[in-house]
Structure formats: C-alpha cells, structure tokens
Design a protein around this motif. Structure first.
Motif, short mmCIF file in Angstrom:
data_model
loop_
_atom_site.label_atom_id
_atom_site.label_comp_id
_atom_site.label_asym_id
_atom_site.label_seq_id
_atom_site.Cartn_x
_atom_site.Cartn_y
_atom_site.Cartn_z
N LEU A 268 0.84 -1.27 0.13
CA LEU A 268 -0.03 -0.06 -0.10
C LEU A 268 1.05 1.06 -0.06
CD1 LEU A 268 -1.59 0.60 3.65
CD2 LEU A 268 0.74 -0.31 3.13
N ALA A 269 0.21 2.20 -0.29
CA ALA A 269 1.37 3.50 -0.47
C ALA A 269 1.47 4.39 0.64
CB ALA A 269 0.72 4.21 -1.46
N MET A 270 1.73 4.04 1.72
CA MET A 270 1.99 4.96 2.97
C MET A 270 3.61 5.27 3.18
SD MET A 270 -0.80 3.90 5.81
CE MET A 270 -0.38 5.45 6.57
N ARG B 211 -3.77 -6.93 -2.39
CA ARG B 211 -5.01 -6.30 -2.91
C ARG B 211 -4.54 -5.52 -4.29
NH1 ARG B 211 -6.78 -4.11 2.91
NH2 ARG B 211 -8.36 -5.80 3.06
N PHE C 149 -6.53 -3.35 -5.57
CA PHE C 149 -7.82 -2.06 -5.46
C PHE C 149 -7.21 -1.22 -6.61
CE2 PHE C 149 -9.17 -3.32 -1.06
CZ PHE C 149 -9.86 -4.40 -1.58
N LYS C 150 -7.92 -0.25 -7.16
CA LYS C 150 -7.64 0.86 -7.87
C LYS C 150 -6.62 1.73 -6.87
CE LYS C 150 -11.84 1.88 -10.91
NZ LYS C 150 -12.83 2.75 -11.34
N ARG D 243 -4.21 1.29 -5.40
CA ARG D 243 -3.93 0.82 -3.91
C ARG D 243 -2.29 0.88 -3.66
NH1 ARG D 243 -4.56 -1.60 1.13
NH2 ARG D 243 -3.02 -2.84 1.41
N PRO E 173 -2.87 6.79 -8.28
CA PRO E 173 -4.18 6.90 -8.65
C PRO E 173 -4.51 6.11 -9.84
CG PRO E 173 -3.48 9.08 -8.00
CD PRO E 173 -2.08 8.26 -8.20
#
Lengths: 467, 198
Positions: free
Chosen positions: A411-413, A430, A432-433, A435, A439
């Motif tokens: 994820l992008a943290m 995941r 997900f769009k 993710r 974006p």
C-alpha cells in the motif's frame, strides 16, 4: 448434540458475558497495534480518562509508514515521523512493549506475531488491520478492527462482537509443482467471491491444508478478508506445535507440553457443526494471476481472460470497470503482458519461505531491462535468516533491489509507490484501484515465485516454464 | 451513553457500483496522520479527480446530502476507520446499500452511523428515484428497519445487535464493555495461556 468447532470453543472460552444487544463481550488474548490505526485510539482514551487495562497483552510494531531504503531518524517524511513519535510515546506511556527498528523484532505486524510465538492456538487476537485474519493459521480467532475498537480493546481488553457462522472449506488432492498457497487462496476467492465470506469464519481444511507448512497456512488465512470473511483459521496440529516450540514468547520449559495439549484440544471436533461446507479440488488449481480490481477477478496463468458474456450478470459491471481500468482485453491471454514493476513482500508473502521460492527462480536469470524489481523482507528476523542463507546476494546479482523490512509497496504509505499507469506484478493481497500509490497504477496479484518469473521475463509468465 | 439514533432523514446521494473498497473511499496517503481531522475533504479524492467533476460527491444535485446510497459490498478491503470518518466529516449520517463489508459496517456502528441493506430490486428503485428527483427527502428508519423515498417504503435489513446499539445509544462500546468490571479479569484468569499454562 454435534461437536464443537474451534470457533465455538474459542468463543465460549473468551466470553465475558452476553450483552443486552445479543452480542458477546469477548475477551481478547492478544492485541497487536501499529502506527496507523492506534494514535486516535490513544487520544480517545486520554479524553475519556481511561487507562490501558492489560498493557502486557498488547504489543506494538511499526510497518506501514516505515521507509525500506533508510530507516534513519528522523524519517524523511515529517508526517511519518510524527506517527512514529506518537507510537513511541503512547506505548512508553502505557507500558506497552514496542518492537522498533533495530530491535531485531520489528516487521510487518502479521509477520512478527507468528515468528515471535505471540500468536498461539485457541486464543483471540485483534489488531487495527484487516489482515489480522492471518493469525488464524495457528488456530486462533483473529479479527481486524477499526480505531474505535482499538480504543475498546485498550480500555477493556474486550470487543462487542456477534458470533460469526462457520464455513468449512476443504481443499482435496495435492497441488502440482509451481502451485503455491497464494494460488489456493486466489482459487477459493474466485470460487466464493469477494463478498462470499461476509458473516462467516472460514475453517480451511483438507489434505492440502494439512500438508501445508505454517507459513503457507499464514498466506491462505491472510487473504480471508479478501473473500469477505473477517477471520479464517486452520486447526492446530503437529506442525503448529512444532513451529511454536522455542519461540521467544512461546511457553517455555515445563509449560510447553501442557500448552501443546490445550492447543490440540481447541481443534474442531470431528463431528462439529458447520453452517456451510465447500470443497475444492487441489489437483485442479493452477498458478493464478488477478486481472481486475478485486482479488476475486483472477485466472489461471494459461487461461484466457473471461469474456463479459461468459460472466454472471451481477459480475459484468465490475468486470467492465476492471477491464477499462486495467487496459486488458477480454478473451486474450494474460501471459506475456509486459510489467513495469515487480514486488515481493507484504504480510501475505514476505516470509522466509516466500523469499526462498522467489530466489529459486531468481537464480535462473537476470531481471529484464526496464523492469524495477524489489524484494522486501517481512521482518528483521526474516531479513536476518535470508542473510544467513545468502538470499540477498542471489537477488542482487539477478538485478533485484534488497530492502529493509516493512509493508512497502503493498500500500502507499511509504516512499515505495507505483508511478502513473505502471503495471506491477505483486505478491501482496490487494489489486484495488490506486492501491499501490499511483491513482492510476495497476496491480496483478500472484505468488512470489510468479513475481520473480515475471521480473526475469519482463512480463506475466507461467512459473512452471522457469522452474 | 451516546445519542440514541432512531432515524436519519434528509437528502441523499447515489453512488453506483459494487465492491467499492476503502482504498477508494480514502486513499492510503491520507492515512499519514495522527487525528481524523480534515479527512472529509479527501473522501474519494482519486475517483473524483479521475471523474473530472462527474463524481456523485461533486454533483450539485446531491449537495448537502446526509444519506449515501451505495451498491453491494461497500467498504470492502482495509479496516481503516478513516473511511467512514471521512464520509461522516463530509456530512453523511447514514448509509443505504446492497450490502456492506463487515469491518466497515462495524466501524460505522462505532461512530453511530446506521448502514441499512436493501434487496437488489428495491435498491435499484430507490437509486433511480433519487437520481430522478435528487431534492426529495429520504428517510432511514432504524427502529422500523425501513427506507422511505418518493418511490415508496421499503423493508431493509440491519443486524439485531447493531440496531439495538443505535436505538439504545450504546454504540460507543467502551462504556458498555467497562460495565463488566471484574468479570473481565475473571475471564482472563480462566484462560490457561494467560496463566502460562500453570
């Protein structure tokens, strides 16, 4: 009277009382916290003037925001540094043990719980992270929770929960070469859907799960949440007991045998009642890849992408959106699709066995020109073990980057992110769009060995051609 | 005790599509924070950016809506409470949908935000009605388990325990759980692994 499932036994043992709402006040044996979902919970406690009730049953690590290039303090990102400081202060103030960078025990929360022996059979576990389902691999009942519930656990060591129904999922037969635990869980989610597990605890069983190592079971249980099930578990057996022997937080000395005996006793009875049963043929599972924007949208690597007309009515809208976002064409094969980035790591597949399998593939060649490939160990302990086995050198000489432990590109943290429309072969959980931090970035989920194969060939590859 | 939540009434916003995950509701980069303040402005930020003003949250017809009407499996994915927090801070006080992911629904309950589930045909009727007449009043009745709009009154589902928590004002569970007192320590003492199997 039918027998009891593990879920029933654990639930009954941890029931403090039934609440007027019909829910159960459930005691939580182990609470794991990290920097993202806990600071607001500590703030709420301070506002209420309530202390942490069982600080010795809570353990903390830092994983989501930690950079994997350099973990020197202060962290380059001021917001990340602020979260890190908040966690340090909150844990120190409450007397909670914190496994920070350099402690030898830091890592992704769902990697360190098991390897430290904190995760034990027959217990209840909660963490403010949906992949807490991972810990079910030991026969624990483990739930992902939100921040208000983190507050509840800190204040009372309890949650108000409704007892889930149980679905037993048996995987029969035997997996063929090049097929991994990741492929098994992707096949289960493809079959039952991303919302199929809502309201259920998944009990994974059958010959394939029985023969799995604990690490493989962790991969399967990790993605229970991607199938809509908040928790999933495998009954404890010899493999579970042996895994736990000698771990830092396992029962030591004379306490171990009574522990092992209690753990075994928490396994589901042979005549346990289940609300539902499902069976999958393990012989038929192939190396899998997702093509869409939910983990349920996957195919075998040698299969064509589904045509819209072949899909059930209620899946067509989502598939159409997925094809538009991913830029993939129905009816075409996925194999050969060029990738820009390859990521091996995460709480799904950042353990030592995952790195060994990926290294097996990496030994056969070099990362294709133009492909960025990174390997991120799930914890400091995994990194240490990998170094002992010479894996970083294997990866580096093949052209992979070897990084510090953390959640990284799952994820992008943290600074590890996709850029623009980059396509990433990822061992994470995941697709997900957005993710992975861009974006418009795109993710193909697959096993670590498949990610390594994609890195060498520069595109989606059937790992069986490489091994 | 928190406020009793029996019903929410007001204008509604229709957000179509199934399996809308929490990464879309609030992208991970906005989780780099130690409070929930300010999350409202970032709700659905990437989706809205890509829709170039054509996203329901930017649709003038839905401005001021208190109820968000969504598809199936809304809020799947991450357990981040930042997702319902961002929608709440944007002004939504209730959700109506085809189904909700469990952790999302639990997080909503903990914030006093009801999530009511309609059958697929009823949901389509309600969405079409609101789309055709966005300034109408919609009512989410937790007590009667019903959703009412210009197209009629529809039976909805909400789990018994959740409904009780909202109606009684016990949705902020901490005080309820604290009421168990010593019973918590008694349960802890009964667990062999908390006694080191002695």
């Amino acid at each position: 009277m039918p027998g009891k499932s593990l879920l029933d036994k654990v639930w009954d043992a941890h029931t403090v009382r039934e609440l007027p709402t019909g829910q159960t006040q459930l005691f939580i044996g182990l609470h794991l916290i990290h920097e993202v979902t806990s600071p607001q919970a500590f703030a709420m406690l301070r506002e209420m003037g309530v202390a942490v009730r069982f600080p010795e049953r809570t353990f903390a690590t830092v994983d989501h925001i930690i950079p994997t290039h350099s973990q020197a303090r202060p962290l380059a990102d001021a917001l990340a540094e602020e979260m890190m400081v908040a966690l340090e202060e909150n844990t120190r103030g409450a007397g909670i043990e914190f496994f920070g960078p350099g402690s030898g025990r830091q890592g992704v929360v769902h990697v360190i719980g098991p390897e430290l022996g904190l995760t034990q059979p027959g217990s209840t576990i909660a963490c403010g992270d949906s992949h807490t389902s991972t810990h079910g691999a030991f026969g624990a009942v483990a739930f992902g929770i939100g921040t208000s519930q983190v507050r509840d656990v800190l204040a009372t060591q309890c949650l108000a929960m409704a007892r889930p129904k149980t679905r037993r999922i048996e995987v029969t037969g035997k997996l063929s070469g090049g097929v991994y635990a990741k492929d098994v869980i992707l096949a289960i989610i493809r079959r039952l859907g991303v919302k199929g597990g809502v309201g259920f605890a998944y009990e994974y069983a059958g010959p394939v799960l029985d023969s799995f190592s604990i690490e493989e079971r962790l991969t399967v249980c990790n993605m229970s949440i991607e199938g809509g099930a908040r928790c999933g578990y495998v009954n404890p057996d010899d493999a579970t007991v042996e895994y736990l022997r000698g771990r830092p937080f396992s029962p030591q000395g004379d306490a171990f045998e009574p522990a092992a005996s209690w753990w075994r006793g928490m396994a589901s009875d042979a005549d346990a009642h289940y609300d539902d049963r499902v069976s999958l043929d393990g012989n038929a599972i192939a190396p899998s890849v997702t093509w869409g924007i939910t983990p349920g949208q996957s195919v075998a690597v040698d299969e064509a992408l589904p045509r819209l007309a072949e899909l059930p009515d209620d899946e067509r809208g989502s598939a159409e959106e997925a094809y538009g976002y991913m830029g993939l064409t129905p009816g075409e094969p996925l194999a050969g699709t060029a990738v820009d980035v390859c990521f091996i790591g995460s709480c799904t597949n950042g353990r030592i066995s995952d790195l060994r399998e990926a290294a097996r593939v990496a030994r056969t060649g070099k990362v294709a020109p133009g492909v960025k490939a990174l390997v991120v160990p799930g914890s400091e302990a995994v990194a240490r073990q990998a170094e002992e086995e010479g894996l970083p050198e294997v990866f580096r000489s093949a052209g992979f980057e070897w990084r510090e432990p953390g959640c990284s590109m799952c994820l992008a943290m943290n600074p590890d992110k996709l850029v623009g429309r980059e396509l990433c072969a990822s061992s994470s959980n995941r697709n997900f769009k957005g993710r992975q931090g861009s974006p418009t970035g795109r993710t193909l989920l697959m096993s670590p060995a498949m990610v390594a194969a994609a890195a060498l060939r520069g595109g989606v590859t059937d790992v069986r051609e490489v091994l | 005790m928190a406020a009793r939540i029996q019903h929410v009434a007001g204008r509604a916003c229709v957000l179509r599509g199934d399996d809308i995950d929490t990464d879309r509701i609030i992208p991970a980069r906005f989780l780099r924070c130690v409070t929930f303040d300010g999350l409202g402005e970032h709700a659905f930020e990437d989706d809205r950016e890509q829709a170039k003003g054509d996203h329901p949250l930017d649709d003038d017809r839905f401005m001021g809506a208190r109820i968000l009407v969504v598809g199936r499996n809304f809020g799947c994915g991450s357990s981040r409470e930042h997702a319902p927090q961002s929608l709440m801070r944007r002004g939504f006080d209730a959700f109506v949908g085809g189904s909700f992911a469990e952790i999302f629904a639990g997080n909503c309950t903990a914030l006093g935000l009801p999530c009511l589930v309609l059958s697929v045909p009823d949901l389509a009727t309600v969405m079409d009605s609101i789309d055709a007449q966005p300034d109408q009043q919609v009512e989410v009745d937790v007590d009667a388990r019903q959703v009412t709009c210009a197209a009629g009154r529809f039976d909805a589902q909400i789990p018994d325990g959740t409904r009780e928590q909202l109606l009684e004002g016990s949705w902020n569970a901490t005080s309820v759980l604290l009421d168990a007192g010593e019973a918590i320590e008694n349960t802890a003492r009964s667990l062999p692994y908390l006694r080191n199997f002695a």
